[in-house]
Motif scaffolding. Structure first.
Motif, short mmCIF file in Angstrom:
data_model
loop_
_atom_site.label_atom_id
_atom_site.label_comp_id
_atom_site.label_asym_id
_atom_site.label_seq_id
_atom_site.Cartn_x
_atom_site.Cartn_y
_atom_site.Cartn_z
N GLN A 1 0.83 -1.20 0.00
CA GLN A 1 0.00 0.00 0.00
C GLN A 1 0.87 1.26 0.00
O GLN A 1 0.59 2.22 -0.72
N LYS A 2 1.93 1.22 0.81
CA LYS A 2 2.83 2.38 0.88
C LYS A 2 3.51 2.61 -0.46
O LYS A 2 3.64 3.75 -0.92
N GLN B 1 2.38 1.76 -3.42
CA GLN B 1 1.39 2.25 -4.37
C GLN B 1 1.10 3.74 -4.15
O GLN B 1 0.98 4.51 -5.11
N THR B 2 1.00 4.13 -2.88
CA THR B 2 0.76 5.55 -2.57
C THR B 2 1.92 6.41 -3.04
O THR B 2 1.73 7.48 -3.63
N ARG B 3 3.13 5.93 -2.81
CA ARG B 3 4.31 6.68 -3.23
C ARG B 3 4.33 6.84 -4.75
O ARG B 3 4.60 7.93 -5.26
N ARG C 1 1.77 6.80 -6.73
CA ARG C 1 0.70 7.72 -7.10
C ARG C 1 1.14 9.18 -6.90
O ARG C 1 0.83 10.05 -7.72
N ILE C 2 1.89 9.43 -5.83
CA ILE C 2 2.38 10.78 -5.58
C ILE C 2 3.40 11.17 -6.65
O ILE C 2 3.41 12.31 -7.13
N VAL D 1 -4.09 12.69 -1.76
CA VAL D 1 -3.64 12.39 -0.40
C VAL D 1 -3.57 13.70 0.39
O VAL D 1 -3.66 14.79 -0.19
N ALA E 1 0.39 13.06 4.43
CA ALA E 1 0.75 11.81 3.76
C ALA E 1 1.86 12.05 2.74
O ALA E 1 2.73 11.18 2.54
N HIS F 1 6.26 10.35 2.46
CA HIS F 1 7.01 9.77 1.35
C HIS F 1 8.13 10.68 0.84
O HIS F 1 9.14 10.18 0.33
#
Length: 207
Positions: free
Chosen positions: A6-7, A9-11, A13-14, A41, A45, A49
């Motif tokens: 999840q982390k 994927q979030t990174r 996306r950013i 985000v 958040a 990252h």
């Protein structure tokens, strides 16, 4: 899905959202809040990252260059001897007229790197060399050093040509620039360059 996945994927996306934001507004045209909003985000958040906007910019540029290198490798694998023409037409076609957030990092973000610190320039240089080598490895004819020289010229022609074409308000002028650059890019990409005349400044520097 694990927390680690999840982390990651979030990174990612950013990174992708930062690329779009910086391409549209430039480094100075968007802040942390805007980048976080683009990624969907919170600003908190974002800082989990990336420690700063500069860190996100660096990652966005590197990701954009690597995306182009991956595209080159795909075209080499799928388009055979016509891959150079396919690359030139894609770059001067879609990447010239697409929404700015979807434009190529080489065209939209590299000019910003010229105003960045040396640590960013060094990282970008490394990735650009990898891109140039991926192009050079697929060019026909010539010694390795000659193909690499043509790869750098091809990169400059495409990114510079799109920059000029995007600076026009007349679609006809933009198309004319693209057509002129296409002819020059194919000449560089498909045939070895002639050696510089002995009396030229380039020849003097090389000798």
């Amino acid at each position: 899905m694990s927390r680690t996945e999840q982390k990651a994927q979030t990174r990612q996306r950013i990174v992708e959202a930062s690329g779009r934001g910086f391409k549209r507004g430039g480094f100075g045209g968007i802040g942390i809040d805007g980048l976080a909003k683009e990624a969907g985000v919170t600003s908190g958040a974002f800082y989990v990252h990336f420690s700063s906007k500069e860190a996100a910019f660096k990652e966005a540029v590197l990701s954009g260059i690597d995306e182009l290198r991956a595209a080159v490798e795909r075209l080499r694998a799928t388009s055979g001897a016509q891959w150079v023409e396919a690359l030139v037409d894609f770059y001067l076609g879609y990447k010239r007229v697409c929404e700015l957030g979807d434009s190529c990092a080489m065209q939209s973000l590299i000019p910003e790197v010229g105003r960045a610190g040396d640590h960013i320039k060094a990282a970008v240089q490394e990735h650009m060399i990898e891109l140039a080598q991926a192009i050079a490895d697929g060019l026909p004819e010539g010694k390795p050093e000659e193909r690499l020289e043509r790869a750098w010229a091809l990169m400059a022609l495409l990114s510079g040509g799109v920059t000029l074409a995007r600076a026009t308000s007349d679609p006809g002028a933009s198309e004319a620039i693209a057509n002129a650059v296409r002819r020059a890019a194919l000449q560089v990409g498909l045939a070895p360059a002639a050696p510089a005349p002995r009396g030229s400044r380039i020849a003097q520097v090389r000798s």
